[in-house]
Design a protein around this motif. Sequence first.
Motif, PDB file in Angstrom:
ATOM      1  N   ASP A   1      -1.979   6.088  -7.915  1.00 43.80           N
ATOM      2  CA  ASP A   1      -0.962   7.258  -7.320  1.00 43.80           C
ATOM      3  C   ASP A   1      -1.174   8.286  -8.226  1.00 43.80           C
ATOM      4  O   ASP A   1      -1.082   7.986  -9.495  1.00 43.80           O
TER       5      ASP A   1
ATOM      6  N   SER B   1       0.653  -1.300  -0.159  1.00 44.00           N
ATOM      7  CA  SER B   1      -0.008   0.116  -0.153  1.00 44.00           C
ATOM      8  C   SER B   1       0.631   1.322   0.017  1.00 44.00           C
ATOM      9  O   SER B   1       0.393   2.218  -0.438  1.00 44.00           O
ATOM     10  N   ASP B   2       2.206   1.278   0.437  1.00 39.61           N
ATOM     11  CA  ASP B   2       2.939   2.204   0.554  1.00 39.61           C
ATOM     12  C   ASP B   2       4.456   1.855   0.655  1.00 39.61           C
ATOM     13  O   ASP B   2       4.833   0.953   0.537  1.00 39.61           O
TER      14      ASP B   2
ATOM     15  N   ALA C   1      -1.341   0.085  -5.758  1.00 39.28           N
ATOM     16  CA  ALA C   1      -0.877   1.410  -5.150  1.00 39.28           C
ATOM     17  C   ALA C   1      -0.332   2.293  -6.123  1.00 39.28           C
ATOM     18  O   ALA C   1      -0.048   3.579  -6.019  1.00 39.28           O
TER      19      ALA C   1
ATOM     20  N   ALA D   1       6.188   7.976  -7.107  1.00 34.69           N
ATOM     21  CA  ALA D   1       6.109   6.673  -6.189  1.00 34.69           C
ATOM     22  C   ALA D   1       6.942   5.639  -6.365  1.00 34.69           C
ATOM     23  O   ALA D   1       7.521   4.836  -5.336  1.00 34.69           O
TER      24      ALA D   1
ATOM     25  N   PHE E   1       9.138   4.122  -3.289  1.00 34.00           N
ATOM     26  CA  PHE E   1       9.364   2.694  -3.010  1.00 34.00           C
ATOM     27  C   PHE E   1      10.352   2.022  -3.029  1.00 34.00           C
ATOM     28  O   PHE E   1      10.828   1.156  -2.126  1.00 34.00           O
TER      29      PHE E   1
END
Length: 266
Positions: A242, A217-218, A238, A248, A252
Amino acid sequence: MTVLDAIVAGVREDLDARRRALPLEAVRAQAEQAPAVRPFPADEEFGLICEVKRSSPSKGELAAIPDPAALAGAYARGGAAAISVLTESRRFAGTLADLDAVRAAVDVPVLRKDFMVEEYQFHEARAHGADIVLLIVAALSDAQLGEFLALSRALGMAALVETHTAAELDRARDAGAELVGVNTRNLKDLSVDPARFRPLAAHAPAGTRLVAESGVSDADSVAAYAAAGAGLVLVGEALVKDGDPESAVARFTAAGAAAASAPTQE
């Protein structure tokens, strides 16, 4: 019939239609003319496999993705190690045209993510430029798993062998899998529990490269998987949700790389 059984039944129906339109020998000829396979990133590098994914059986529609090439380009600029493209149409709203578009738009390896159950699909994947294919242990017999691993290699492609249980990890080991996915989704009820990854990772065959799948999720989710032994993390929902997928992916990946290189806590 399980969810997986239902999906595979639909895959076979759609495959029969494509095979009637283009016989196996024609697809084999196309595969021989396909661009060269792109090698997978080095084992020592932590990375993300970033997914072009419009829909899923558990969540329904995730994102429209009118331009999969543009999304893939953002992933690549963010530092994606590879890009996964869903090509199953009924539950995931993917197409082989998406795979074509993404392969033409990026320089990183591309995974055809589908339910691979017949030889035809492997030649088809190569014909459309796939560098990697997905083999789901739960959908295959031991004989099929060994046969399809060998076929993938003969065509020059890597195979991501997806498992969900310790028994499936043993089957992947016996088949000689080198790139092993641990999916934390329960195939019976489609629930996801990221805590399943650590004990399964500990059971994984020595020398395999582990890919954590589902439950991201993150950046913290990626870091947790990396700290538990994942060399790669596959991320779909996710990222497609976004508003800035390039940023992202970079965020990540940095979180995962930092966790992977941190000293082990005793």
